[in-house]
Design an enzyme around this catalytic site. Structure first.
Site, mmCIF file in Angstrom:
data_model
loop_
_atom_site.group_PDB
_atom_site.id
_atom_site.type_symbol
_atom_site.label_atom_id
_atom_site.label_comp_id
_atom_site.label_asym_id
_atom_site.label_seq_id
_atom_site.Cartn_x
_atom_site.Cartn_y
_atom_site.Cartn_z
ATOM 1 C CB VAL A 91 -13.122 47.109 -6.988
ATOM 2 C CG1 VAL A 91 -14.343 47.156 -6.091
ATOM 3 C CG2 VAL A 91 -13.473 46.483 -8.331
ATOM 4 C CB THR A 93 -8.838 46.990 -12.704
ATOM 5 O OG1 THR A 93 -8.428 48.371 -12.831
ATOM 6 C CG2 THR A 93 -10.332 46.952 -12.534
ATOM 7 N N PRO A 94 -5.874 45.472 -10.977
ATOM 8 C CG PRO A 94 -5.115 43.945 -9.374
ATOM 9 C CD PRO A 94 -6.344 44.676 -9.831
ATOM 10 C CD GLU A 162 -12.843 60.504 -11.572
ATOM 11 O OE1 GLU A 162 -14.054 60.358 -11.424
ATOM 12 O OE2 GLU A 162 -12.337 61.591 -11.943
ATOM 13 C CE LYS A 221 -8.269 56.386 -16.283
ATOM 14 N NZ LYS A 221 -7.798 57.636 -15.725
ATOM 15 N NE ARG A 261 2.880 72.834 -34.409
ATOM 16 C CZ ARG A 261 3.867 72.718 -35.288
ATOM 17 N NH1 ARG A 261 3.623 72.251 -36.504
ATOM 18 N NH2 ARG A 261 5.101 73.048 -34.968
ATOM 19 N N GLY A 272 11.059 58.855 -13.709
ATOM 20 C CA GLY A 272 10.110 57.906 -14.305
ATOM 21 C C GLY A 272 8.771 58.007 -13.621
ATOM 22 C CB CYS A 277 -3.350 54.492 -13.391
ATOM 23 S SG CYS A 277 -4.596 54.485 -12.107
ATOM 24 C CG PHE A 339 2.753 57.931 -7.695
ATOM 25 C CD1 PHE A 339 2.558 58.516 -8.933
ATOM 26 C CD2 PHE A 339 1.657 57.795 -6.855
ATOM 27 C CE1 PHE A 339 1.307 58.968 -9.325
ATOM 28 C CE2 PHE A 339 0.405 58.239 -7.241
ATOM 29 C CZ PHE A 339 0.234 58.829 -8.476
HETATM 30 P P1 NAI Z 1 -7.683 51.229 -4.477
HETATM 31 O O1 NAI Z 1 -6.891 49.975 -4.376
HETATM 32 O O2 NAI Z 1 -7.218 52.454 -3.780
HETATM 33 O O3 NAI Z 1 -9.173 50.963 -4.013
HETATM 34 C C1 NAI Z 1 -9.928 49.873 -4.411
HETATM 35 C C2 NAI Z 1 -10.739 49.408 -3.215
HETATM 36 O O4 NAI Z 1 -11.694 48.452 -3.654
HETATM 37 C C3 NAI Z 1 -9.924 48.734 -2.114
HETATM 38 O O5 NAI Z 1 -10.090 49.439 -0.906
HETATM 39 C C4 NAI Z 1 -10.522 47.328 -2.025
HETATM 40 O O6 NAI Z 1 -10.556 46.818 -0.707
HETATM 41 C C5 NAI Z 1 -11.907 47.550 -2.575
HETATM 42 N N1 NAI Z 1 -12.577 46.354 -3.072
HETATM 43 C C6 NAI Z 1 -12.075 45.380 -3.876
HETATM 44 N N2 NAI Z 1 -13.027 44.456 -4.125
HETATM 45 C C7 NAI Z 1 -14.140 44.848 -3.474
HETATM 46 C C8 NAI Z 1 -15.454 44.315 -3.365
HETATM 47 N N3 NAI Z 1 -15.791 43.201 -3.987
HETATM 48 N N4 NAI Z 1 -16.345 44.971 -2.595
HETATM 49 C C9 NAI Z 1 -16.002 46.114 -1.954
HETATM 50 N N5 NAI Z 1 -14.780 46.678 -2.053
HETATM 51 C C10 NAI Z 1 -13.861 46.049 -2.794
HETATM 52 O O7 NAI Z 1 -7.816 51.519 -6.047
HETATM 53 P P2 NAI Z 1 -8.019 52.946 -6.752
HETATM 54 O O8 NAI Z 1 -6.717 53.618 -6.908
HETATM 55 O O9 NAI Z 1 -9.143 53.649 -6.092
HETATM 56 O O10 NAI Z 1 -8.471 52.484 -8.204
HETATM 57 C C11 NAI Z 1 -9.744 51.930 -8.447
HETATM 58 C C12 NAI Z 1 -9.971 51.886 -9.950
HETATM 59 O O11 NAI Z 1 -9.956 53.207 -10.471
HETATM 60 C C13 NAI Z 1 -8.902 51.130 -10.716
HETATM 61 O O12 NAI Z 1 -9.488 50.482 -11.790
HETATM 62 C C14 NAI Z 1 -7.977 52.230 -11.215
HETATM 63 O O13 NAI Z 1 -7.304 51.865 -12.402
HETATM 64 C C15 NAI Z 1 -8.973 53.334 -11.491
HETATM 65 N N6 NAI Z 1 -8.420 54.684 -11.433
HETATM 66 C C16 NAI Z 1 -7.522 55.031 -10.459
HETATM 67 C C17 NAI Z 1 -7.040 56.321 -10.388
HETATM 68 C C18 NAI Z 1 -6.051 56.711 -9.345
HETATM 69 O O14 NAI Z 1 -5.499 57.811 -9.455
HETATM 70 N N7 NAI Z 1 -5.784 55.900 -8.331
HETATM 71 C C19 NAI Z 1 -7.461 57.351 -11.332
HETATM 72 C C20 NAI Z 1 -8.440 56.889 -12.278
HETATM 73 C C21 NAI Z 1 -8.878 55.610 -12.318
#
Ligand code: NAI
Length: 416
Positions: A91, A93-94, A162, A221, A261, A272, A277, A339
């Site tokens: 999920v 983590t904003p 991830e 991470k 290096r 920017g 993330c 982005f």
């Molecule tokens: P996202 O916002 O695309 O997806 C998160 C999903 O979780 C949303 O669809 C939301 O409705 C759902 N959600 C929230 N609370 C919930 C609950 N209690 N039960 C079921 N679903 C729930 O976020 P994203 O981009 O997938 O990121 C998720 C995590 O992975 C974050 O911590 C982010 O920092 C990390 N991350 C993200 C990357 C990226 O490129 N987007 C890469 C690596 C890590």
């Protein structure tokens, strides 16, 4: 322990692609991706594979292969938690927008809610995998929540951050530089680690699967993102120096990148970095450092964000100055809203900030992006400034037809 049933909480940019690959490579494991956002689940189940909620090259092919076989998308969170042997928390983590740590700390309310729900629903032992990016020692907090709501079952917590990059997510998942798994140094902890190692071993060579303690994994991470963003801010800061001195940033970049290096990746200058993330993870690192009294460490990492904001503002000011000095019609074509290329994700895109700066000066903007929809652009602009001047914004579908009508074209995303 052999895993037969996986549940992933969160069907976003990480949960969707990651679970698709796990399901594709492990046809004997049932993978249920759940989300409380019903529209998103509907889109994941859409017949039209061009309409998946996440755009990633190669994703629709994998979904097509596994969906309905051993990959399922559902809103029935409780049912799939209960059935699962292993549960991924993917999920969002904003950055916190209120309370202690506002503007810096990671908001763990979604992670906490998942832990509570898992505890309330679980009737059998489960391995809980932190996939979301979280502050170091979050696993301890998850464990506390789980055990305070449910003492009848055993929960093993793993950290498996991830490292995929949007735009190349499928390739990154298919051939990861490394898979990182952190777990407890106990017999049960090691068994849990082995279960997850086995899942990845279906396609990742064992030498690329790194196992560590929980906290090293969590912190790795955050720091990986900080290091990557640091390179972008470093090269962007030098782009300003180049503009003042007559040096060419592309040449400087090539010259320093050939030093083994330093290496050549992440040395391209830009308006920017964006994405969901980098900013939030660095803010989080700054917060953690400051909370521990490490002021100098916090200031060091915060500077990366200061340069990033400066680069966006500098770019906007150049456009505004050019319009004024040359007495041009105040209209700019913005090419690219995502982005980066090959994604439909617009979170923290530099385009939003530049557009807002231009609108604040009464400059009208026309926007084109091959993967971003008009309602997303409106959402992004109003999210930054609820009073933005809508009459100055126009979304275009065929920007190249009348390209010679524009005096100023801002290339915001490096779409091919
Ligand atoms: P996202 O916002 O695309 O997806 C998160 C999903 O979780 C949303 O669809 C939301 O409705 C759902 N959600 C929230 N609370 C919930 C609950 N209690 N039960 C079921 N679903 C729930 O976020 P994203 O981009 O997938 O990121 C998720 C995590 O992975 C974050 O911590 C982010 O920092 C990390 N991350 C993200 C990357 C990226 O490129 N987007 C890469 C690596 C890590």
């Amino acid at each position: 322990m052999k895993i037969n049933n996986i549940c992933c909480l969160g069907a976003g940019y990480v949960g969707g692609p990651t679970m698709s690959i796990i399901a594709q490579k492990n046809p004997d494991i049932k993978v249920n991706v759940v989300d409380m956002n019903a529209d998103k689940i509907l889109a994941w189940n859409s017949k039209d594979l061009d309409n998946l909620p996440v755009y990633e090259p190669g994703l629709s092919k994998v979904v097509k292969e596994a969906r309905g076989r051993n990959l399922f998308f559902s809103t029935d969170v409780n049912k799939h938690i209960e059935e699962a042997d292993m549960i991924f928390i993917s999920v969002n983590t904003p950055t916190k927008t209120s309370g202690k740590g506002k503007g810096y700390a990671a908001d763990l309310k979604y992670v906490d809610a998942c832990a509570k729900q898992i505890a309330e629903v679980s009737k059998s032992n489960k391995i809980i995998v932190e996939k979301s990016t979280v502050p170091v020692r979050t696993s301890e907090k998850i464990k506390d929540i789980l055990t305070s709501y449910n003492t009848n079952v055993d929960f093993q917590i793993l950290s498996n951050p991830e490292f995929l990059a949007e735009g190349t997510a499928m390739r990154d998942l298919e051939i990861p530089d490394r898979v990182l798994i952190g777990g407890d140094n106990t017999i049960e902890g090691k068994k849990a680690i082995d279960s997850l190692v086995e899942i990845y071993s279906s396609w990742v060579p064992k030498k690329n699967i790194l196992t560590t303690n929980l906290w090293s994994s969590e912190l790795s991470k955050l720091t990986a993102n900080a290091f990557l963003a640091q390179r972008i801010s470093s090269i962007n800061s030098l782009s300003e120096l180049c503009e003042e001195t007559g040096a060419d940033i592309e040449e400087v970049s090539k010259a320093i990148g050939m030093d083994s290096r330093i290496g050549k990746n992440f040395l391209k200058t830009s308006v920017g970095f964006g994405g969901s993330c980098f900013q939030k993870d660095i803010l989080n690192l700054v917060y953690i450092s400051r909370s521990l009294g490490l002021k100098k460490v916090a200031d060091y990492w915060e500077q990366i964000l200061i340069i990033n904001e400066h680069q966006r503002d500098r770019f906007s000011k150049k456009i505004i100055k050019c319009i004024k000095n040359r007495n041009l019609k105040p209209k700019v074509l913005i090419l690219g809203w995502a982005f980066k290329k090959n994604t439909n994700d617009t979170r923290e895109s530099a385009a939003i900030y530049v557009a807002n700066n231009l609108l604040n000066k009464g400059i009208s903007i026309e926007i084109y992006d091959p993967q971003v929809k008009e309602n997303q652009v409106n959402f992004d602009l109003s999210n930054l400034n609820p009073d933005y001047n809508k009459s100055l914004v126009n979304f275009v579908f065929e920007p190249f037809q009348n390209i010679s009508d524009y005096n100023i074209i801002a290339i915001m995303t490096e779409w091919d």
